[in-house]
Design a protein around this motif. Sequence first.
Motif, PDB file in Angstrom:
ATOM      1  N   GLY A   1       0.845  -1.183   0.000  1.00 20.94           N
ATOM      2  CA  GLY A   1       0.000   0.000   0.000  1.00 20.94           C
ATOM      3  C   GLY A   1       0.873   1.222   0.000  1.00 20.94           C
TER       4      GLY A   1
ATOM      5  N   GLN B   1      -5.649   3.894  -4.345  1.00 27.03           N
ATOM      6  CA  GLN B   1      -6.311   2.726  -3.762  1.00 27.03           C
ATOM      7  C   GLN B   1      -7.793   2.681  -4.104  1.00 27.03           C
ATOM      8  OE1 GLN B   1      -4.692   0.245  -2.935  1.00 27.03           O
ATOM      9  NE2 GLN B   1      -3.872   0.281  -0.852  1.00 27.03           N
TER      10      GLN B   1
ATOM     11  N   SER C   1      -3.181  -7.958   1.137  1.00 30.54           N
ATOM     12  CA  SER C   1      -3.207  -7.213   2.401  1.00 30.54           C
ATOM     13  C   SER C   1      -3.144  -8.174   3.585  1.00 30.54           C
ATOM     14  CB  SER C   1      -4.472  -6.353   2.486  1.00 30.54           C
ATOM     15  OG  SER C   1      -4.480  -5.353   1.489  1.00 30.54           O
TER      16      SER C   1
END
Length: 369
Positions: free
Chosen positions: A315, A333, A343
């Motif tokens: 991220g 995102q 994730s």
Amino acid sequence: MSTDLAIFAATSGHSGVDRVLRNLVPAIARLGVRVDVLGIDGHGPHFDQLPEGARHLPLGAHHVNSAIPALIRYLRRERPQAMLSDKDRVNRAALLARAVARVPTRVGLRQGTTVSVNLASRGLTDRWMQTLSMRWLYPAADALLVPSAGAADDLAAFARLPRERIHVVPSPILTDALQLRAAEPLDHPWFAEGQLPVILGVGELSERKDFATLLRAFAQVRATRPCRLVILGEGRRRGELERLAAELGVADDVALPGFVANPYPFMARAAVFALCSRWEGMPVVLIEALALGAPSVACDCPSGPREVLAGGTVGPLVPVGDVAALAEGLHRQLVQPVPAAQSRAAVAGYSDSASARAYLAALGFKAFQ
């Protein structure tokens, strides 16, 4: 029941430390280690129910310092193998009580934040007291525990301690209950099917969490695509944040519901999770959000986000306080989110069982070394 481990803490009741200890104590007890949680009146951690092998023992005091006589008596009576304490004032009390009690109990001191940055925001007296205690008292501890490599490097440099004496132990964040709680119903209209995507922030409304930067970044994103912002938490900056939302013209798309006991349904349903802290030790909420599959963006603060997000591969990592960079990361995102499986995989090492074993090893329990 004789005791293997005493845990001595005085928390707000709803902090990251509370979540760490509420997960850690049951995980340690499941390993067959007998645990006493020593309580200060009016402080956490609070437990709905402790498992077999763990008990809560109030010390009958309202302040850490006034609890020291009771702590001395406890150590002389129970003589636990080890005692874990958290935060500097409690750490000082733990070391003093052990010295006066003259027992062989090993003492492990935990620091959950990046101390040099944290103390830079404190008053002169507080900075002086904590600096002295870390440099003069912490060498007497049997173990020093921190949640990230960045926090370990910082503590070693700030307190002038050998880096090899400091143990990096993963926080106990992933539990069986996390997914169950995340699946609970969410009674908020913005998270209903077909609504606009929601950017989520979670934490105390304080200077350290820097939600003002998140608000400004959100305003930039919203100018280019419809979305909303929810910030869960309470604190002294509420009024400032509400005024800023109005000044930016985004108040109708910003919600501040206050402290929420179960933030996990929000995390599981958020389009993007944002961490904009100025400093951390290891951001619990970021790990929780990633574990629930939320695409995430974080400020590259000391310490923790860079480790959790693998240098930005899981991220976007953006400079602290950089509104434009945070807005760009949020937009990225929203448009092309990191897959949920990626994730989740990034934080797989933060399970409660793995953490419990790491804590026990650092505290000198030979069966876990």
